[in-house]
Design a protein around this motif. Sequence first.
Motif, PDB file in Angstrom:
ATOM      1  N   GLN A   1       1.005  -1.183  -0.101  1.00 33.23           N
ATOM      2  CA  GLN A   1       0.429  -0.063   0.189  1.00 33.23           C
ATOM      3  C   GLN A   1       0.655   1.126   0.103  1.00 33.23           C
ATOM      4  N   TRP A   2       1.850   1.334   1.081  1.00 34.03           N
ATOM      5  CA  TRP A   2       3.099   2.280   0.721  1.00 34.03           C
ATOM      6  C   TRP A   2       3.334   2.594  -0.439  1.00 34.03           C
ATOM      7  N   LEU A   3       3.878   1.496  -1.579  1.00 31.99           N
ATOM      8  CA  LEU A   3       4.460   1.432  -3.121  1.00 31.99           C
ATOM      9  C   LEU A   3       3.216   2.111  -4.002  1.00 31.99           C
ATOM     10  N   ASP A   4       1.937   1.542  -3.486  1.00 29.58           N
ATOM     11  CA  ASP A   4       0.927   1.939  -3.968  1.00 29.58           C
ATOM     12  C   ASP A   4       1.034   4.111  -4.321  1.00 29.58           C
ATOM     13  N   ASP A   5       1.216   4.791  -3.248  1.00 31.76           N
ATOM     14  CA  ASP A   5       1.274   6.139  -3.223  1.00 31.76           C
ATOM     15  C   ASP A   5       1.913   6.643  -3.455  1.00 31.76           C
ATOM     16  N   HIS A   6       2.704   5.536  -4.855  1.00 27.93           N
ATOM     17  CA  HIS A   6       4.045   6.774  -5.480  1.00 27.93           C
ATOM     18  C   HIS A   6       4.012   6.239  -6.823  1.00 27.93           C
ATOM     19  N   PRO A   7       4.550   7.052  -7.103  1.00 30.37           N
ATOM     20  CA  PRO A   7       4.410   7.424  -8.825  1.00 30.37           C
ATOM     21  C   PRO A   7       5.123   6.104  -9.734  1.00 30.37           C
ATOM     22  N   PRO A   8       5.116   5.933 -10.657  1.00 25.61           N
ATOM     23  CA  PRO A   8       5.958   4.405 -11.451  1.00 25.61           C
ATOM     24  C   PRO A   8       7.428   5.069 -11.738  1.00 25.61           C
ATOM     25  N   SER A   9       7.851   3.918 -11.112  1.00 25.34           N
ATOM     26  CA  SER A   9       8.962   4.424 -10.995  1.00 25.34           C
ATOM     27  C   SER A   9       9.939   4.955 -10.304  1.00 25.34           C
ATOM     28  N   SER A  10       9.654   5.713  -9.834  1.00 24.50           N
ATOM     29  CA  SER A  10      10.167   6.393  -8.524  1.00 24.50           C
ATOM     30  C   SER A  10      11.005   5.785  -6.526  1.00 24.50           C
ATOM     31  N   VAL A  11      10.709   4.964  -7.178  1.00 22.33           N
ATOM     32  CA  VAL A  11      11.330   4.805  -5.736  1.00 22.33           C
ATOM     33  C   VAL A  11      12.688   3.795  -6.078  1.00 22.33           C
ATOM     34  N   VAL A  12      13.793   3.579  -5.282  1.00 18.98           N
ATOM     35  CA  VAL A  12      14.611   2.541  -5.013  1.00 18.98           C
ATOM     36  C   VAL A  12      14.723   1.796  -3.780  1.00 18.98           C
ATOM     37  N   PHE A  13      15.032   0.789  -4.512  1.00 21.04           N
ATOM     38  CA  PHE A  13      14.907  -0.579  -3.838  1.00 21.04           C
ATOM     39  C   PHE A  13      16.074  -1.006  -2.894  1.00 21.04           C
ATOM     40  N   LEU A  14      16.383  -1.013  -1.791  1.00 20.67           N
ATOM     41  CA  LEU A  14      17.277  -1.710  -1.401  1.00 20.67           C
ATOM     42  C   LEU A  14      17.262  -2.819  -0.671  1.00 20.67           C
ATOM     43  N   CYS A  15      17.749  -3.949  -0.947  1.00 21.38           N
ATOM     44  CA  CYS A  15      17.854  -5.418  -0.312  1.00 21.38           C
ATOM     45  C   CYS A  15      18.464  -6.023  -0.518  1.00 21.38           C
ATOM     46  N   PHE A  16      19.653  -7.280   0.826  1.00 24.00           N
ATOM     47  CA  PHE A  16      21.033  -7.788  -0.268  1.00 24.00           C
ATOM     48  C   PHE A  16      20.828  -9.034   0.543  1.00 24.00           C
ATOM     49  N   GLY A  17      19.674  -9.777   0.429  1.00 22.04           N
ATOM     50  CA  GLY A  17      19.398 -11.145   0.355  1.00 22.04           C
ATOM     51  C   GLY A  17      19.438 -11.550   1.420  1.00 22.04           C
ATOM     52  N   SER A  18      19.248 -12.903   1.681  1.00 22.36           N
ATOM     53  CA  SER A  18      18.364 -13.236   2.819  1.00 22.36           C
ATOM     54  C   SER A  18      19.604 -13.753   4.130  1.00 22.36           C
ATOM     55  N   MET A  19      21.173 -13.243   3.833  1.00 23.74           N
ATOM     56  CA  MET A  19      22.006 -13.175   4.382  1.00 23.74           C
ATOM     57  C   MET A  19      22.826 -12.168   4.408  1.00 23.74           C
ATOM     58  N   GLY A  20      22.029 -11.116   3.874  1.00 25.59           N
ATOM     59  CA  GLY A  20      22.375  -9.843   3.483  1.00 25.59           C
ATOM     60  C   GLY A  20      22.338  -8.841   4.930  1.00 25.59           C
ATOM     61  N   SER A  21      23.334  -8.475   5.357  1.00 21.03           N
ATOM     62  CA  SER A  21      23.541  -6.573   6.663  1.00 21.03           C
ATOM     63  C   SER A  21      24.879  -6.895   7.102  1.00 21.03           C
ATOM     64  N   PHE A  22      24.669  -5.999   7.385  1.00 24.90           N
ATOM     65  CA  PHE A  22      25.651  -4.168   7.203  1.00 24.90           C
ATOM     66  C   PHE A  22      25.806  -3.786   9.009  1.00 24.90           C
ATOM     67  N   GLY A  23      26.906  -3.735   9.331  1.00 24.91           N
ATOM     68  CA  GLY A  23      27.296  -2.731  10.824  1.00 24.91           C
ATOM     69  C   GLY A  23      26.390  -1.461  10.537  1.00 24.91           C
ATOM     70  N   GLU A  24      26.564  -1.229  11.593  1.00 20.29           N
ATOM     71  CA  GLU A  24      26.109   0.657  12.170  1.00 20.29           C
ATOM     72  C   GLU A  24      26.221   2.104  11.674  1.00 20.29           C
ATOM     73  N   ASP A  25      27.953   1.770  11.748  1.00 18.74           N
ATOM     74  CA  ASP A  25      28.299   2.953  10.706  1.00 18.74           C
ATOM     75  C   ASP A  25      28.295   2.785   9.351  1.00 18.74           C
ATOM     76  N   GLN A  26      28.255   1.656   8.696  1.00 20.92           N
ATOM     77  CA  GLN A  26      28.058   1.664   6.817  1.00 20.92           C
ATOM     78  C   GLN A  26      26.550   2.035   6.909  1.00 20.92           C
ATOM     79  N   VAL A  27      25.156   1.789   8.247  1.00 18.77           N
ATOM     80  CA  VAL A  27      23.584   1.300   7.923  1.00 18.77           C
ATOM     81  C   VAL A  27      23.713   3.190   7.708  1.00 18.77           C
ATOM     82  N   LYS A  28      25.455   3.679   8.502  1.00 24.13           N
ATOM     83  CA  LYS A  28      24.796   5.547   9.230  1.00 24.13           C
ATOM     84  C   LYS A  28      24.884   5.841   7.145  1.00 24.13           C
TER      85      LYS A  28
END
Length: 425
Positions: A227-254
């Motif tokens: 529903q959140w995506l429904d409220d945005h125009p076509p091709s306007s959102v960048v999706f960040l996802c790093f897989g089932s085993m992907g994560s970062f430490g706090e410094d990289q997150v910032k």
Amino acid sequence: MEKAQLVFIPAPARGHLVSALEASKLLLTRCHQLSITVLILSHSSISSKVHNYVESRRASSSTISNRLQFIDLPEDETESFSFSSFVERQKLHVKEAVLKITQSESSVDSPQLAAFLGFMLYVQKIHDEEKFDPTEFKDSNSELPVPSLVSPFPARVMPSAMLSKVWLPPLLYNARRFGEAKGIIVNTFLELESHAIEYFKMPPVYPIGPILDVASDGRSTHQEIMQWLDDHPPSSVVFLCFGSMGSFGEDQVKEIAYALEHSGHRFLWSLRQTPSVGLLPSPSDYEDPQQVLPEGFLDRMGGIGKVIGWAPQVAVLAHPAIGGFVSHCGWNSILESIWFGVPIATWPMYAEQQFNAFQMVTELGLAVEIKMDYRNDSGIIVNSDEIERGIRCLMEHDSEKRKKVKEMSERSKMALIDGGSSYFG
């Protein structure tokens, strides 16, 4: 044609299981003389999501075919966090199970791209014949003339596993066994990897992809996200996802957060918590992501961006609001992004993902780079300027890369239809 039996032995990770089971369904649909057995490897530390996925597919297998069966191998409870030693301990169980099913093996299934398969065989050959040691090339500026690639391959993006004294021997062993196969089934398609596929003569490679589970119903199970995506125009959102085993430490997150804020682009960010050590460590969702994000970030980004935990990746990529995908470059994720026509910014982390990133950026020209030689165990922090630059390039609406990805999306679908390059019957 006589009746035949095929055995799949996928690694106990969701990405490998998805491609194995989707390939099984396709093969059973096309070849009625075939029966398939999937051997389920298990360890006490494997995440519940993997177990749940297997159980859901097991429950639905009767509707797929009565020629598909699952065999659970004994659970390994050894307190060892080495995947290679886990595989070694499973060999006897696998051998016993396979001997009960069939006395011969004629083909191998590979969930990786054809070019990487060629790379493995190349490294194995020069290692055995010329005493080449890839672990010596970790920070090298050398380039390798890999026959399955058009472009010279920079040693700095050598897959992490090939730079490990622990992982290299089993990888070389696997490559030698690939060379003994009568044929190799690969989850790719000719239009994407024509040079790599045509390079193979012995053993021959049979592309049957893209093999994907694109029927996931994210709208019913993750209504808030959709529903959140429904409220945005076509091709306007960048999706960040790093897989089932992907994560970062706090410094990289910032640093990622600063880049997103400065870019001004709408975003959907799957932010996961770094796991404890395990056989196949799986990140978990934060109870409160504000503990690792810059102060006030969520308040400032309200309406522009959304931070979530685990993401229904297929459903998100299928949504028309998604205009770009910052990805770890797992092969399933790459095929999904191509299928839905969403361009990628590469941020590889482990396994063969550095090679995949090189393939997408340099060899095929279908992606932009954030950090092609990143490794999740390197301790390096990618700064916000690099990330922001990659996101801006990714989200250019009329870029040549975006057009090329859209064209390849159409070709990926054409490959599977009757008469297509991946069709068999």
